[in-house]
Design an enzyme around this catalytic site. Structure first.
Site, mmCIF file in Angstrom:
data_model
loop_
_atom_site.group_PDB
_atom_site.id
_atom_site.type_symbol
_atom_site.label_atom_id
_atom_site.label_comp_id
_atom_site.label_asym_id
_atom_site.label_seq_id
_atom_site.Cartn_x
_atom_site.Cartn_y
_atom_site.Cartn_z
ATOM 1 C CE LYS A 126 -4.459 1.048 0.335
ATOM 2 N NZ LYS A 126 -5.631 0.248 -0.043
ATOM 3 C CG ASP A 166 -7.397 3.356 -0.562
ATOM 4 O OD1 ASP A 166 -7.902 2.236 -0.499
ATOM 5 O OD2 ASP A 166 -7.437 4.144 0.415
HETATM 6 P P1 NDP Z 1 -12.958 7.952 -2.513
HETATM 7 O O1 NDP Z 1 -11.854 8.909 -2.355
HETATM 8 O O2 NDP Z 1 -13.552 7.736 -3.858
HETATM 9 O O3 NDP Z 1 -14.140 8.299 -1.516
HETATM 10 C C1 NDP Z 1 -13.929 8.337 -0.148
HETATM 11 C C2 NDP Z 1 -15.217 8.739 0.531
HETATM 12 O O4 NDP Z 1 -15.067 8.586 1.934
HETATM 13 C C3 NDP Z 1 -15.566 10.191 0.298
HETATM 14 O O5 NDP Z 1 -16.955 10.337 0.356
HETATM 15 C C4 NDP Z 1 -14.869 10.866 1.460
HETATM 16 O O6 NDP Z 1 -15.403 12.140 1.809
HETATM 17 C C5 NDP Z 1 -15.127 9.875 2.569
HETATM 18 N N1 NDP Z 1 -14.065 9.991 3.574
HETATM 19 C C6 NDP Z 1 -12.736 9.850 3.377
HETATM 20 N N2 NDP Z 1 -12.063 10.055 4.493
HETATM 21 C C7 NDP Z 1 -12.988 10.354 5.419
HETATM 22 C C8 NDP Z 1 -12.909 10.676 6.796
HETATM 23 N N3 NDP Z 1 -11.725 10.745 7.437
HETATM 24 N N4 NDP Z 1 -14.085 10.895 7.437
HETATM 25 C C9 NDP Z 1 -15.276 10.824 6.787
HETATM 26 N N5 NDP Z 1 -15.400 10.542 5.488
HETATM 27 C C10 NDP Z 1 -14.275 10.304 4.831
HETATM 28 O O7 NDP Z 1 -12.395 6.569 -1.930
HETATM 29 P P2 NDP Z 1 -12.961 5.092 -2.138
HETATM 30 O O8 NDP Z 1 -14.427 5.095 -2.305
HETATM 31 O O9 NDP Z 1 -12.112 4.444 -3.155
HETATM 32 O O10 NDP Z 1 -12.558 4.433 -0.730
HETATM 33 C C11 NDP Z 1 -13.453 4.341 0.369
HETATM 34 C C12 NDP Z 1 -12.993 3.229 1.292
HETATM 35 O O11 NDP Z 1 -12.975 1.989 0.585
HETATM 36 C C13 NDP Z 1 -11.578 3.386 1.864
HETATM 37 O O12 NDP Z 1 -11.556 2.832 3.171
HETATM 38 C C14 NDP Z 1 -10.737 2.525 0.938
HETATM 39 O O13 NDP Z 1 -9.558 2.101 1.576
HETATM 40 C C15 NDP Z 1 -11.701 1.381 0.691
HETATM 41 N N6 NDP Z 1 -11.453 0.569 -0.489
HETATM 42 C C16 NDP Z 1 -11.363 1.131 -1.724
HETATM 43 C C17 NDP Z 1 -11.161 0.329 -2.822
HETATM 44 C C18 NDP Z 1 -11.139 0.868 -4.219
HETATM 45 O O14 NDP Z 1 -11.046 0.063 -5.153
HETATM 46 N N7 NDP Z 1 -11.272 2.160 -4.431
HETATM 47 C C19 NDP Z 1 -10.970 -1.123 -2.692
HETATM 48 C C20 NDP Z 1 -11.160 -1.616 -1.342
HETATM 49 C C21 NDP Z 1 -11.370 -0.776 -0.302
HETATM 50 P P3 NDP Z 1 -14.632 13.473 1.358
HETATM 51 O O15 NDP Z 1 -14.969 13.648 -0.085
HETATM 52 O O16 NDP Z 1 -15.179 14.526 2.248
HETATM 53 O O17 NDP Z 1 -13.174 13.218 1.597
HETATM 54 O O1 2IT Z 2 -7.989 -1.471 -0.523
HETATM 55 C C1 2IT Z 2 -7.952 -1.954 -1.665
HETATM 56 O O2 2IT Z 2 -8.097 -3.167 -1.867
HETATM 57 C C2 2IT Z 2 -7.745 -1.039 -2.803
HETATM 58 N N1 2IT Z 2 -7.658 0.165 -2.594
HETATM 59 C C3 2IT Z 2 -7.622 -1.589 -4.193
HETATM 60 C C4 2IT Z 2 -6.239 -2.101 -4.435
HETATM 61 C C5 2IT Z 2 -5.937 -2.511 -5.854
HETATM 62 O O3 2IT Z 2 -4.769 -2.839 -6.073
HETATM 63 O O4 2IT Z 2 -6.823 -2.534 -6.710
#
Ligand code: NDP
Ligand code: 2IT
Length: 453
Positions: A126, A166
């Site tokens: 990561k 992420d």
């Molecule tokens: P994005 O950046 O697309 O969206 C993140 C969302 O979460 C936004 O709405 C953001 O609000 C909110 N957020 C972020 N930090 C905080 C915080 N400290 N408090 C409250 N709200 C918060 O990210 P993703 O949707 O990709 O990721 C969301 C979660 O999913 C994370 O935990 C990530 O690690 C996990 N994840 C993502 C994957 C992927 O493929 N993208 C795969 C597996 C897990 P704001 O706009 O205000 O920051």
């Molecule tokens: O938390 C996760 O699994 C991710 N942000 C996606 C990682 C990836 O390599 O697609």
């Protein structure tokens, strides 16, 4: 050492006392894999816990970049290459001001187990930066990504380490990062996943995490003869994972009544339908705006800003059947967990990584909720990243239906693996233990096969 019930947890707390999220992630795994160590004494002799909790490599670097006003800024960049026993390091990059080494280590550690569960050959890593893309121009984001890649490119490669998105890293950032890698290395390779379709991306990768969480939730419900049809769902976040999760809940006949960002949340009693979801996508992905703007268009919905004086999040206090935390780590505290249990929520399925504090996890398990940890439930994103790597190696791209079928199959298999591991180790129905045990055994056996490296 205060507050550590296990030798290995004491050890890592002693080494890096400030890395709280990493301690939390390790503690959960160490607790749940104890029966495996008890059954296989050779694991202790080979110090597998000491080895699996120490990153193979940590890279920390300066990222200097210039703002639109010609002011120079300096951020810190990270890549934690945690474990390569079963494949090249694989995992996302997070750009968020809260990022520090402890957070990246916890994410990399979780990724090792998650990737192991996907059935694909991917190790865990990561990375990211404390850079905040919010309020930055496209040109500033580009210059930051280029400066970040100016150092990272030395450490990654399609057979070495393959980053992806992420929090704060989506298609725009992956584009800028890929462009710089290609320029520096003079190579067009599958070094990053989450690329755009025209230059090596996979169909379904943007949707994969959210869709996969819903496929996993459907498997859990199916094990009780139930489905998502007509289920009311609480969703937090409004980014990549929350958006496509909402779309798939709608496909399966469920209803999403909340979405949030770091400023507050919306409650829409009538449900977020496809038209409203398209509007959310416009607000968040195109305008890069705030979820509060939802109520400008849909005045029947209610927006509640974050109240820092509250010690709970009111989003989790609404009556619902299911909860899908899709924002960030530790967003469900013990009071939130208690509220979810009291309100009759029967399923909590994690889109985010480690969104639930340990005390709330204990409550869910004690009250026999269907509860799936992120490392199992959100593995669909990295799984389709693995499929993107496979397509890149073959210089082919599979159709949408094929990738979606593979994703469904992988989520089904992860679900079964968790169930089987839970049954085998005397913790039936405990997806936390199931996921940790199954992920752990595969990686540790690979490490032992490969000798002391
Ligand atoms: P994005 O950046 O697309 O969206 C993140 C969302 O979460 C936004 O709405 C953001 O609000 C909110 N957020 C972020 N930090 C905080 C915080 N400290 N408090 C409250 N709200 C918060 O990210 P993703 O949707 O990709 O990721 C969301 C979660 O999913 C994370 O935990 C990530 O690690 C996990 N994840 C993502 C994957 C992927 O493929 N993208 C795969 C597996 C897990 P704001 O706009 O205000 O920051
Ligand atoms: O938390 C996760 O699994 C991710 N942000 C996606 C990682 C990836 O390599 O697609």
């Amino acid at each position: 050492m205060e507050n550590c019930k296990n030798e290995i947890v004491c050890l890592i707390k002693g080494k890096d006392p400030e890395q709280r999220e990493f301690h939390q992630a390790v503690e959960e795994v160490v607790d749940t894999v104890k029966p495996v160590l008890d059954r296989s004494p050779e694991y202790r002799k080979h110090a597998v816990l000491e080895r699996i909790t120490e990153p193979e490599r940590v890279i920390m670097f300066r990222v200097p970049w210039m703002g639109d006003d010609a002011q120079v800024h300096v951020n810190r960049g990270f890549r934690v290459e945690m474990n390569s026993a079963i494949g090249p390091y694989k995992g996302g990059l997070r750009f968020h001001p809260s990022v520090n080494l402890g957070i990246i280590k916890f994410l990399a550690f979780e990724q090792v187990f998650k990737n192991s569960l996907t059935t694909l050959a991917m190790g865990g890593g990561k990375g990211g930066s404390d850079f905040d893309p919010k309020g930055k121009s496209d040109a500033e984001v580009m210059r930051f990504c280029q400066a970040f890649m100016a150092e990272l490119h030395r450490h990654i490669g399609p057979n070495t380490d393959v980053p992806a998105g992420d929090i704060g890293v989506g298609a725009r950032e992956i584009g800028f990062l890929f462009g710089m890698y290609k320029k520096l290395r003079n190579e067009f390779t599958g070094v990053l996943t989450g690329k755009s379709l025209d230059w090596g991306g996979s169909l379904i990768r943007p949707e994969a995490t959210g869709y996969g969480v819903v496929y996993f939730a459907s498997e859990m419900l199916a094990s009780k003869g139930d489905t998502l049809k007509e289920k009311t769902c609480l969703v937090s976040g409004s980014g990549n994972v929350a958006q496509f999760l909402t779309e798939k809940v709608l496909d399966l006949g469920g209803k999403v009544i909340t979405l949030s960002d770091s400023s507050g949340y919306i409650y829409d009693e009538e449900g977020v339908d496809r038209g409203k979801l398209a509007h959310v996508q416009h607000i968040k992905n195109i305008r890069r705006g705030r979820i509060s703007e939802y109520v400008d268009e849909y005045p029947n919905a209610v927006y509640t800003p974050v109240d820092p004086t509250l010690d709970y999040n009111p989003l989790w206090g609404h009556n619902a059947d299911c909860a899908f935390p899709c924002a960030t780590q530790n967003e469900i505290n013990i009071q939130d967990g208690q509220n979810l249990v009291s309100n009759g929520v029967g399923l909590v399925c994690e889109g985010a990584n480690m969104p639930t504090v340990p005390g709330a996890v204990d409550l869910f398990i004690e009250h026999r909720l269907l509860y799936a940890p992120g490392k199992a439930a959100n593995a669909g994103g990295v799984a389709v990243s693995g499929l993107e790597m496979a397509q890149n190696s073959m210089r082919l791209s599979w159709p949408r239906e094929e990738v979606d079928e593979r994703l469904k199959h992988i989520m089904k298999s992860i679900h079964q693996t968790c169930v089987d591991a839970g049954d085998m180790y005397g913790v039936p129905g405990n997806y936390v233990a199931g996921a940790n045990i199954a992920g752990f055994v595969k990686v540790v056996n690979a490490m032992l096969d490969q000798g002391l490296v």
